[in-house]
Design an enzyme around this catalytic site. Structure first.
Site, PDB file in Angstrom:
ATOM      1  N   SER A 139     156.146  78.175 128.579  1.00 12.52           N
ATOM      2  CA  SER A 139     155.166  77.337 127.877  1.00 12.52           C
ATOM      3  C   SER A 139     154.178  76.851 128.923  1.00 12.52           C
ATOM      4  O   SER A 139     154.491  76.853 130.119  1.00 12.52           O
ATOM      5  CB  SER A 139     155.890  76.127 127.265  1.00 12.52           C
ATOM      6  OG  SER A 139     154.986  75.117 126.906  1.00 12.52           O
ATOM      7  N   TYR A 153     161.865  68.954 127.494  1.00 17.36           N
ATOM      8  CA  TYR A 153     161.288  70.279 127.224  1.00 17.36           C
ATOM      9  C   TYR A 153     160.524  70.776 128.450  1.00 17.36           C
ATOM     10  O   TYR A 153     160.705  71.920 128.885  1.00 17.36           O
ATOM     11  CB  TYR A 153     160.362  70.194 126.001  1.00 17.36           C
ATOM     12  CG  TYR A 153     159.734  71.517 125.621  1.00 17.36           C
ATOM     13  CD1 TYR A 153     160.500  72.518 125.036  1.00 17.36           C
ATOM     14  CD2 TYR A 153     158.379  71.769 125.857  1.00 17.36           C
ATOM     15  CE1 TYR A 153     159.931  73.745 124.687  1.00 17.36           C
ATOM     16  CE2 TYR A 153     157.802  72.984 125.508  1.00 17.36           C
ATOM     17  CZ  TYR A 153     158.580  73.967 124.922  1.00 17.36           C
ATOM     18  OH  TYR A 153     158.024  75.183 124.579  1.00 17.36           O
TER      19      TYR A 153
HETATM   20  N1  NAP Z   1     155.134  76.847 119.133  1.00 10.42           N
HETATM   21  C1  NAP Z   1     154.612  76.436 120.276  1.00 10.42           C
HETATM   22  O1  NAP Z   1     153.651  75.613 120.310  1.00 10.42           O
HETATM   23  C2  NAP Z   1     155.123  76.982 121.587  1.00 10.42           C
HETATM   24  C3  NAP Z   1     154.344  76.753 122.741  1.00 10.42           C
HETATM   25  C4  NAP Z   1     154.799  77.232 123.960  1.00 10.42           C
HETATM   26  C5  NAP Z   1     155.986  77.912 124.042  1.00 10.42           C
HETATM   27  N2  NAP Z   1     156.745  78.118 122.912  1.00 10.42           N
HETATM   28  C6  NAP Z   1     158.016  78.838 123.082  1.00 10.42           C
HETATM   29  O2  NAP Z   1     157.985  80.022 122.323  1.00 10.42           O
HETATM   30  C7  NAP Z   1     159.295  80.389 121.926  1.00 10.42           C
HETATM   31  C8  NAP Z   1     159.315  80.690 120.427  1.00 10.42           C
HETATM   32  O3  NAP Z   1     159.008  79.496 119.727  1.00 10.42           O
HETATM   33  P1  NAP Z   1     158.253  79.481 118.320  1.00 10.42           P
HETATM   34  O4  NAP Z   1     157.098  78.597 118.465  1.00 10.42           O
HETATM   35  O5  NAP Z   1     158.088  80.856 117.795  1.00 10.42           O
HETATM   36  O6  NAP Z   1     159.339  78.655 117.476  1.00 10.42           O
HETATM   37  P2  NAP Z   1     160.167  78.998 116.142  1.00 10.42           P
HETATM   38  O7  NAP Z   1     159.309  79.584 115.103  1.00 10.42           O
HETATM   39  O8  NAP Z   1     160.918  77.738 115.841  1.00 10.42           O
HETATM   40  O9  NAP Z   1     161.179  80.119 116.648  1.00 10.42           O
HETATM   41  C9  NAP Z   1     162.264  79.833 117.482  1.00 10.42           C
HETATM   42  C10 NAP Z   1     163.257  80.970 117.391  1.00 10.42           C
HETATM   43  O10 NAP Z   1     164.366  80.680 118.263  1.00 10.42           O
HETATM   44  C11 NAP Z   1     165.553  80.946 117.549  1.00 10.42           C
HETATM   45  N3  NAP Z   1     166.649  80.144 118.066  1.00 10.42           N
HETATM   46  C12 NAP Z   1     166.691  78.804 118.261  1.00 10.42           C
HETATM   47  N4  NAP Z   1     167.907  78.439 118.716  1.00 10.42           N
HETATM   48  C13 NAP Z   1     168.645  79.593 118.805  1.00 10.42           C
HETATM   49  C14 NAP Z   1     169.980  79.886 119.175  1.00 10.42           C
HETATM   50  N5  NAP Z   1     170.841  78.922 119.569  1.00 10.42           N
HETATM   51  N6  NAP Z   1     170.395  81.170 119.137  1.00 10.42           N
HETATM   52  C15 NAP Z   1     169.563  82.150 118.721  1.00 10.42           C
HETATM   53  N7  NAP Z   1     168.283  81.939 118.364  1.00 10.42           N
HETATM   54  C16 NAP Z   1     167.846  80.670 118.389  1.00 10.42           C
HETATM   55  C17 NAP Z   1     165.225  80.616 116.096  1.00 10.42           C
HETATM   56  O11 NAP Z   1     166.063  81.375 115.222  1.00 10.42           O
HETATM   57  P3  NAP Z   1     167.335  80.856 114.380  1.00 10.42           P
HETATM   58  O12 NAP Z   1     167.066  79.436 113.988  1.00 10.42           O
HETATM   59  O13 NAP Z   1     167.396  81.825 113.242  1.00 10.42           O
HETATM   60  O14 NAP Z   1     168.487  81.007 115.329  1.00 10.42           O
HETATM   61  C18 NAP Z   1     163.807  81.147 115.993  1.00 10.42           C
HETATM   62  O15 NAP Z   1     163.818  82.524 115.690  1.00 10.42           O
HETATM   63  C19 NAP Z   1     160.214  79.221 122.330  1.00 10.42           C
HETATM   64  O16 NAP Z   1     160.876  79.535 123.535  1.00 10.42           O
HETATM   65  C20 NAP Z   1     159.225  78.076 122.549  1.00 10.42           C
HETATM   66  O17 NAP Z   1     159.701  77.128 123.493  1.00 10.42           O
HETATM   67  C21 NAP Z   1     156.338  77.673 121.688  1.00 10.42           C
END
Ligand code: NAP
Length: 248
Positions: A139, A153
């Site tokens: 991130s 985080y």
């Molecule tokens: N959204 C933002 O603004 C943002 C910004 C910077 C970085 N990121 C990073 O990008 C990545 C993806 O995030 P996103 O924004 O796409 O969020 P999201 O839509 O909430 O997706 C998160 C994914 O992680 C999975 N997950 C969570 N805990 C898990 C576990 N214990 N085992 C297996 N899978 C797990 C969830 O699937 P299940 O619940 O089905 O397990 C879901 O598929 C993350 O690492 C996040 O920190 C996000």
């Protein structure tokens, strides 16, 4: 978009958001995709949108047995892993003073230890073949403290960036590359499912219109898979945010 024809790509956290788009876009680019997360039904829905061969694996990435099963089931079907996207992750909102030890340990389990330990399982296969790419989803918060009330985080993502940088040095001359993608605010379920999200709801609404779409972020990462620099900004927004905040 790179040509991923025949490449075997594992995406963790493929049931929603950036991970779902990475799986679909990689599949559109010719990859054989393995989609992993806890919610099997959601994984199946995403897999239905994948153009090519794929396998869905229900896995809690914080479980050692599930990580091993993900690797075993991938090798059983596709015999190798070319690209691992360590994408699964969670946010956590709230002031440090109110956080509990269990909050920190839980967040580091999924944001740091899951990618570190999954990488440990996948790397021997990549090193034996002399090629492969590990892409860790950090991130902008892995490079700067981009906000208040996200201390744990920011710490977890700084640790993931540090792991990626250190690992890249250890892998020089192996043919295996390490990238660490640093998105900025992206419009996904992250802002509703992460612990403490209810406290941030009104703030998130304020920023929603300026957020990147998960598909743009996924495409931005895939477009830079050949990057020589390990830090990858998927879109112009995180690159600009970093340029503005890096000296703070
Ligand atoms: N959204 C933002 O603004 C943002 C910004 C910077 C970085 N990121 C990073 O990008 C990545 C993806 O995030 P996103 O924004 O796409 O969020 P999201 O839509 O909430 O997706 C998160 C994914 O992680 C999975 N997950 C969570 N805990 C898990 C576990 N214990 N085992 C297996 N899978 C797990 C969830 O699937 P299940 O619940 O089905 O397990 C879901 O598929 C993350 O690492 C996040 O920190 C996000």
């Amino acid at each position: 978009m790179p040509d991923l024809n025949g490449q075997v790509v594992v995406v963790t956290g493929a049931s929603s958001g950036i991970g779902a788009e990475l799986a679909i876009e990689a599949s559109n680019a010719g990859a054989k995709v393995v989609l992993a997360a806890r919610r099997l039904e959601r994984l199946r829905q995403v897999a239905n949108a994948c153009a090519g061969e794929h396998r869905v694996v229900a896995a809690d990435l914080t479980s050692a047995a599930d990580r091993q099963s993900l690797v075993d089931r991938t090798l059983e079907k596709f015999e190798r892993i070319d690209i691992l996207f360590n994408n699964a992750g969670l946010g956590a909102y709230g002031h440090f003073i109110d956080s509990m030890e269990s909050d920190w340990r839980g967040l580091f389990e999924i944001n740091l230890f899951a990618p570190v330990l999954l990488t440990k399982l996948v790397l021997p296969h990549m090193i034996a073949r002399g090629s492969g790419t590990i892409v860790n989803l950090a991130s902008i918060g892995g490079l700067v403290a981009h906000s208040d009330r996200v201390c744990a985080y920011v710490a977890s993502k700084h640790a993931l960036v540090g792991f990626s940088r250190g690992l890249a040095k250890d892998l020089v001359d192996t043919g295996v590359r390490v990238l660490v993608a640093c998105p900025h605010l992206t419009d996904t379920e992250f802002f509703t499912v992460s612990p403490g999200a209810d406290q941030m709801a009104s703030l998130v609404e304020k920023f929603r219109a300026s957020m990147d779409a998960p598909r743009e972020v996924a495409r931005g990462i895939l477009d830079q898979l050949d990057s020589e620099h390990p830090i990858v900004f998927p879109t112009a927004k995180p690159a600009a945010a970093y340029a503005k905040q890096k000296d703070i």
